[in-house]
Design a protein around this motif. Structure first.
Motif, PDB file in Angstrom:
ATOM      1  N   GLU A  30     -33.590 -28.950 -49.287  1.00 57.23           N
ATOM      2  CA  GLU A  30     -33.288 -27.832 -50.188  1.00 57.23           C
ATOM      3  C   GLU A  30     -32.297 -26.876 -49.546  1.00 57.23           C
ATOM      4  O   GLU A  30     -31.363 -26.403 -50.179  1.00 57.23           O
ATOM      5  CB  GLU A  30     -34.566 -27.057 -50.554  1.00 57.23           C
ATOM      6  CG  GLU A  30     -35.461 -27.770 -51.516  1.00 57.23           C
ATOM      7  CD  GLU A  30     -34.997 -27.669 -52.958  1.00 57.23           C
ATOM      8  OE1 GLU A  30     -34.037 -26.924 -53.250  1.00 57.23           O
ATOM      9  OE2 GLU A  30     -35.585 -28.361 -53.788  1.00 57.23           O
ATOM     10  N   ARG A  31     -32.511 -26.576 -48.273  1.00 54.47           N
ATOM     11  CA  ARG A  31     -31.648 -25.638 -47.563  1.00 54.47           C
ATOM     12  C   ARG A  31     -30.238 -26.198 -47.400  1.00 54.47           C
ATOM     13  O   ARG A  31     -29.252 -25.478 -47.577  1.00 54.47           O
ATOM     14  CB  ARG A  31     -32.271 -25.276 -46.219  1.00 54.47           C
ATOM     15  CG  ARG A  31     -33.562 -24.479 -46.384  1.00 54.47           C
ATOM     16  CD  ARG A  31     -34.288 -24.215 -45.078  1.00 54.47           C
ATOM     17  NE  ARG A  31     -33.449 -23.484 -44.161  1.00 54.47           N
ATOM     18  CZ  ARG A  31     -33.492 -23.638 -42.836  1.00 54.47           C
ATOM     19  NH1 ARG A  31     -34.325 -24.478 -42.282  1.00 54.47           N
ATOM     20  NH2 ARG A  31     -32.691 -22.937 -42.056  1.00 54.47           N
ATOM     21  N   VAL A  32     -30.121 -27.479 -47.065  1.00 52.05           N
ATOM     22  CA  VAL A  32     -28.802 -28.112 -46.920  1.00 52.05           C
ATOM     23  C   VAL A  32     -28.067 -28.093 -48.252  1.00 52.05           C
ATOM     24  O   VAL A  32     -26.887 -27.730 -48.318  1.00 52.05           O
ATOM     25  CB  VAL A  32     -28.945 -29.558 -46.393  1.00 52.05           C
ATOM     26  CG1 VAL A  32     -27.628 -30.320 -46.524  1.00 52.05           C
ATOM     27  CG2 VAL A  32     -29.430 -29.563 -44.942  1.00 52.05           C
ATOM     28  N   LEU A  33     -28.751 -28.462 -49.326  1.00 50.83           N
ATOM     29  CA  LEU A  33     -28.120 -28.499 -50.645  1.00 50.83           C
ATOM     30  C   LEU A  33     -27.719 -27.099 -51.102  1.00 50.83           C
ATOM     31  O   LEU A  33     -26.692 -26.927 -51.762  1.00 50.83           O
ATOM     32  CB  LEU A  33     -29.048 -29.170 -51.660  1.00 50.83           C
ATOM     33  CG  LEU A  33     -29.393 -30.623 -51.355  1.00 50.83           C
ATOM     34  CD1 LEU A  33     -30.378 -31.158 -52.395  1.00 50.83           C
ATOM     35  CD2 LEU A  33     -28.155 -31.497 -51.271  1.00 50.83           C
ATOM     36  N   ASP A  34     -28.506 -26.089 -50.732  1.00 52.49           N
ATOM     37  CA  ASP A  34     -28.167 -24.709 -51.070  1.00 52.49           C
ATOM     38  C   ASP A  34     -26.844 -24.308 -50.415  1.00 52.49           C
ATOM     39  O   ASP A  34     -25.983 -23.690 -51.051  1.00 52.49           O
ATOM     40  CB  ASP A  34     -29.294 -23.775 -50.632  1.00 52.49           C
ATOM     41  CG  ASP A  34     -29.035 -22.333 -51.017  1.00 52.49           C
ATOM     42  OD1 ASP A  34     -28.781 -22.073 -52.210  1.00 52.49           O
ATOM     43  OD2 ASP A  34     -29.078 -21.468 -50.124  1.00 52.49           O
ATOM     44  N   VAL A  35     -26.669 -24.674 -49.152  1.00 54.29           N
ATOM     45  CA  VAL A  35     -25.411 -24.363 -48.465  1.00 54.29           C
ATOM     46  C   VAL A  35     -24.256 -25.092 -49.148  1.00 54.29           C
ATOM     47  O   VAL A  35     -23.200 -24.506 -49.407  1.00 54.29           O
ATOM     48  CB  VAL A  35     -25.479 -24.722 -46.968  1.00 54.29           C
ATOM     49  CG1 VAL A  35     -24.120 -24.551 -46.302  1.00 54.29           C
ATOM     50  CG2 VAL A  35     -26.522 -23.858 -46.258  1.00 54.29           C
TER      51      VAL A  35
END
Length: 159
Positions: A23-28
């Protein structure tokens, strides 16, 4: 090393149970402005977790629904197997490219990393300046901006 594969837009079978790191990678990836890129290592450094391979794995498994073409290799080589799709996006967004020499395999351009790389601060076209007009760091290196992104609006899931 196997070739990376981007998932279809439908995503994995249990799309609502993405790991928190994914989720965090995709948010970036979603925050990278059109016409700009971050390397796999830049994203990992920003998150202060994992490394380029982990970010690449997330993008290969779950990246089909985000602007995957904006998370790239540090050498500027287009994603193998997806070069033409990525090139269409880069040209549409005005991402800086280096035209390939005649000796280059396949005559495909590379990303012009010095101009295309986004450090995560300010606006995409402001030369690395924050919204308030101050310079955001030394030489536009991502490491000076760790922690600048607010947390995702999606609550982390428990595994």
């Amino acid at each position: 090393m196997s070739q990376q594969r981007l998932p279809s837009d439908t995503g994995p079978e249990h799309a609502d149970t993405l790991p928190e790191y994914a989720e965090r990678v995709l948010d970036v990836a979603e925050r990278i402005p059109p016409g700009r890129v971050m390397t796999y290592g830049d994203v990992a450094e920003w998150l202060e977790e994992g490394g380029p391979r982990q970010v690449g794995r997330v993008m290969a498994l779950y990246g089909g629904a985000v602007p995957w073409w904006r998370v790239v290799r540090a050498d500027g080589v287009l994603l193998p197997g997806h070069e033409l799709r990525a090139l269409d996006h880069y040209r549409a967004e005005g991402t800086p490219l280096k035209e390939a020499s005649r000796a280059a395999d396949g005559h495909l351009p590379r990303l012009e990393m010095k101009r295309a790389r986004w450090d995560g601060g300010g606006h995409a076209d402001d030369g690395g300046h924050a919204d308030d007009g101050r310079h955001t760091g030394s030489g536009g290196h991502v490491g000076s901006h760790i922690g600048r992104l607010p947390p995702s609006d999606v609550p982390p899931c428990d595994l």
